[in-house]
Design an enzyme around this catalytic site. Structure first.
Site, PDB file in Angstrom:
ATOM      1  CB  ALA A 112      -0.913  -0.004   1.225  1.00 40.08           C
ATOM      2  CE1 TYR A 113       3.319   3.116  -4.289  1.00 38.64           C
ATOM      3  CE2 TYR A 113       1.455   1.627  -4.385  1.00 38.64           C
ATOM      4  CZ  TYR A 113       2.709   1.997  -4.807  1.00 38.64           C
ATOM      5  OH  TYR A 113       3.369   1.247  -5.752  1.00 38.64           O
ATOM      6  CB  ILE A 114       2.623   5.734   3.527  1.00 38.25           C
ATOM      7  CG1 ILE A 114       2.729   4.248   3.908  1.00 38.25           C
ATOM      8  CG2 ILE A 114       2.398   6.611   4.740  1.00 38.25           C
ATOM      9  CD1 ILE A 114       1.453   3.612   4.389  1.00 38.25           C
TER      10      ILE A 114
END
Length: 161
Positions: free
Chosen positions: A29-31
């Site tokens: 996932a992307y933060i």
């Protein structure tokens, strides 16, 4: 400074499976996600976790920094993700002096299969296996970031193959 130099291709057949390792499941996932940089977290089913910072606009080459992190901390980071969590199984396939990574997507991107090959320089010309199809290097709709943020989805990408 670490550089990522890679090319991406759609996969045109299942012939790669005869040469692949057992694969490893990945959740990522992307933060942070911006046009020229991203920070992602990956959790592997073997217990490892890693964060990766990528910076750059170039199609073929970007700066890349990777760090192992505690799995519990990585799980916590997933709670702060923007967009969707990407689920895939990554297989490694050696071919003529290069190791290809084949990502078989799950979840909302089920059915999408992409092959990547990392290069040692921009001038590197790997021999393409007979199971790769159209090159999609630089097509942002095939980036994990676009898929995670909902800019593109696996169903529409499969129709483009």
């Amino acid at each position: 400074m670490a550089k990522e130099i890679e090319r991406k291709f759609l996969v045109s057949s299942q012939r790669w499976r005869a040469f692949a390792d057992e694969g490893i499941a990945i959740r990522q996932a992307y933060i942070v996600a911006q046009d020229d940089r991203s920070l992602r977290v990956r959790i592997f089913d073997d217990g490892r976790a890693r964060i990766t910072l990528k910076i750059g606009h170039a199609i073929l080459v970007r700066d890349e920094y990777e760090y192992d992190v505690d799995r519990d901390e990585a799980e916590d980071m997933l709670r702060h993700a923007i967009g969707k969590v990407i689920e895939k199984v990554r297989y490694r396939v050696p071919h003529k002096g290069h190791v290809w990574e084949i990502d078989v997507y799950q979840g909302v991107h089920r059915g999408l299969v992409i092959a990547e090959v990392e290069l040692s320089s921009r001038l590197d010309e790997p021999e393409l296996p007979d199971w790769v199809g159209r090159e999609v290097t630089g097509e942002s709709r095939y980036s994990n970031q676009s898929m995670a943020l909902g800019i593109s989805n696996g169903a529409s990408l499969r129709q483009l193959t």
